[in-house]
Scaffold this motif. Sequence first.
Motif, PDB file in Angstrom:
ATOM      1  N   ASP A 111       0.826  -1.213   0.000  1.00  9.77           N
ATOM      2  CA  ASP A 111       0.000   0.000   0.000  1.00  9.77           C
ATOM      3  C   ASP A 111       0.859   1.262   0.000  1.00  9.77           C
ATOM      4  O   ASP A 111       0.854   2.046   0.945  1.00  9.77           O
ATOM      5  CB  ASP A 111      -0.958   0.005   1.207  1.00  9.77           C
ATOM      6  N   HIS A 112       1.566   1.480  -1.091  1.00 10.67           N
ATOM      7  CA  HIS A 112       2.485   2.604  -1.154  1.00 10.67           C
ATOM      8  C   HIS A 112       1.782   3.960  -1.115  1.00 10.67           C
ATOM      9  O   HIS A 112       2.378   4.938  -0.657  1.00 10.67           O
ATOM     10  CB  HIS A 112       3.369   2.484  -2.394  1.00 10.67           C
ATOM     11  N   ALA A 113       0.562   4.028  -1.554  1.00 12.15           N
ATOM     12  CA  ALA A 113      -0.156   5.305  -1.474  1.00 12.15           C
ATOM     13  C   ALA A 113      -0.257   5.762  -0.022  1.00 12.15           C
ATOM     14  O   ALA A 113       0.043   6.917   0.314  1.00 12.15           O
ATOM     15  CB  ALA A 113      -1.539   5.178  -2.099  1.00 12.15           C
ATOM     16  N   ALA A 114      -0.660   4.856   0.860  1.00 12.17           N
ATOM     17  CA  ALA A 114      -0.774   5.184   2.279  1.00 12.17           C
ATOM     18  C   ALA A 114       0.601   5.305   2.931  1.00 12.17           C
ATOM     19  O   ALA A 114       0.831   6.183   3.776  1.00 12.17           O
ATOM     20  CB  ALA A 114      -1.617   4.130   2.995  1.00 12.17           C
ATOM     21  N   LEU A 115       1.517   4.436   2.550  1.00 11.66           N
ATOM     22  CA  LEU A 115       2.849   4.435   3.148  1.00 11.66           C
ATOM     23  C   LEU A 115       3.581   5.744   2.892  1.00 11.66           C
ATOM     24  O   LEU A 115       4.133   6.355   3.821  1.00 11.66           O
ATOM     25  CB  LEU A 115       3.655   3.265   2.596  1.00 11.66           C
ATOM     26  N   PHE A 116       3.597   6.201   1.649  1.00  7.04           N
ATOM     27  CA  PHE A 116       4.333   7.417   1.337  1.00  7.04           C
ATOM     28  C   PHE A 116       3.671   8.641   1.972  1.00  7.04           C
ATOM     29  O   PHE A 116       4.362   9.578   2.385  1.00  7.04           O
ATOM     30  CB  PHE A 116       4.480   7.567  -0.175  1.00  7.04           C
ATOM     31  N   ALA A 117       2.365   8.637   2.083  1.00  6.34           N
ATOM     32  CA  ALA A 117       1.688   9.737   2.779  1.00  6.34           C
ATOM     33  C   ALA A 117       2.071   9.752   4.260  1.00  6.34           C
ATOM     34  O   ALA A 117       2.300  10.817   4.848  1.00  6.34           O
ATOM     35  CB  ALA A 117       0.177   9.593   2.624  1.00  6.34           C
ATOM     36  N   ARG A 118       2.175   8.562   4.861  1.00  7.30           N
ATOM     37  CA  ARG A 118       2.551   8.461   6.279  1.00  7.30           C
ATOM     38  C   ARG A 118       3.976   8.952   6.502  1.00  7.30           C
ATOM     39  O   ARG A 118       4.263   9.673   7.471  1.00  7.30           O
ATOM     40  CB  ARG A 118       2.401   7.005   6.736  1.00  7.30           C
ATOM     41  N   ILE A 168       5.937  -2.060  -7.702  1.00  9.34           N
ATOM     42  CA  ILE A 168       6.347  -0.666  -7.713  1.00  9.34           C
ATOM     43  C   ILE A 168       5.392   0.127  -8.599  1.00  9.34           C
ATOM     44  O   ILE A 168       5.044  -0.294  -9.704  1.00  9.34           O
ATOM     45  CB  ILE A 168       7.792  -0.537  -8.223  1.00  9.34           C
ATOM     46  N   GLY A 169       4.956   1.277  -8.093  1.00 10.25           N
ATOM     47  CA  GLY A 169       4.046   2.121  -8.841  1.00 10.25           C
ATOM     48  C   GLY A 169       4.751   2.825  -9.997  1.00 10.25           C
ATOM     49  O   GLY A 169       5.965   2.699 -10.199  1.00 10.25           O
ATOM     50  N   SER A 170       3.996   3.577 -10.738  1.00 13.79           N
ATOM     51  CA  SER A 170       4.550   4.344 -11.851  1.00 13.79           C
ATOM     52  C   SER A 170       5.165   5.644 -11.344  1.00 13.79           C
ATOM     53  O   SER A 170       4.933   6.069 -10.201  1.00 13.79           O
ATOM     54  CB  SER A 170       3.455   4.656 -12.868  1.00 13.79           C
ATOM     55  N   PHE A 171       5.937   6.297 -12.206  1.00 16.29           N
ATOM     56  CA  PHE A 171       6.433   7.626 -11.852  1.00 16.29           C
ATOM     57  C   PHE A 171       5.274   8.544 -11.475  1.00 16.29           C
ATOM     58  O   PHE A 171       5.344   9.302 -10.504  1.00 16.29           O
ATOM     59  CB  PHE A 171       7.199   8.236 -13.032  1.00 16.29           C
ATOM     60  N   SER A 172       4.207   8.479 -12.253  1.00 18.96           N
ATOM     61  CA  SER A 172       3.045   9.320 -12.006  1.00 18.96           C
ATOM     62  C   SER A 172       2.432   9.034 -10.643  1.00 18.96           C
ATOM     63  O   SER A 172       2.006   9.956  -9.928  1.00 18.96           O
ATOM     64  CB  SER A 172       2.006   9.106 -13.113  1.00 18.96           C
TER      65      SER A 172
END
Length: 262
Positions: A111-118, A168-172
């Motif tokens: 869950d990189h969306a939540a992880l990077f926000a944290r 791994i997500g995209s650059f975007s």
Amino acid sequence: MAAKVDWDADQYLRFEDERTRPSLDLIQRVRLEAPTQCIDLGCGPGNSTELVAARFPNAEVTGLDSSTDMLEKARKRLPKLAFVLANLDDWSADSRYDLIFANAVLQWLPDHAALFARLAAALKPGGVLAVQMPNNLSEPSHVAMAETAAEGPWAGRLARAAEAKALIGSFSDYRRWLADAGCSVDLWQTTYVHALNGPDAIVEWFKSTGLKPYLDPLPADERETFLARYRERIARAYPAEPDGKVLLRFPRLFIVATRAAI
């Protein structure tokens, strides 16, 4: 099922120069003038923490890792620094940081969306989140892992081993997630090419990292069989150069996110 095996610092450090180079490339892109508090997440045996401390000698630098073996090596290497045993998947910062450095660790978390926000929320205004993640799941080295797992007697037990590493997500994706968290973002990808001493060296490289989710659930005899079959695939995928070396392509994604100053 075999018990989970701790990270092996000695195995990891067999390729210390190659593993440290991305950390060096990353820390050189961090633009902070006088940070006072830095943390190295997933610090391993301290090779990346050493770079952070050298770059910012007046800062308080802490290393964090979930492996007791890695932290033992880190404390011997850097006895004047503080190192903390903690699982990053449930770690929450008790203070804000000028620099959060995360070299080759966040790919193990979901869950990189939540992880990077944290992580962005744990930065001081003007603070930097500096991340490097292997982006090599489509490389022959990792395709061979999945193929070996699917075609042996261990197939059922290893059916979800590849899920140990996050996609791994995209650059975007990373630019959007971090912009939403109030950060400006610099990102790039570098493909390192490591000239190693034959297929066995590639196997040894990944035994301390990418192969662990496949090897840890297996008893010793099956591990050896798995590695032998994996090596056969590696030998076909990485032909020898005229000097006997094999070239391991290793793409890595870099992210330097700076939180807006108030």
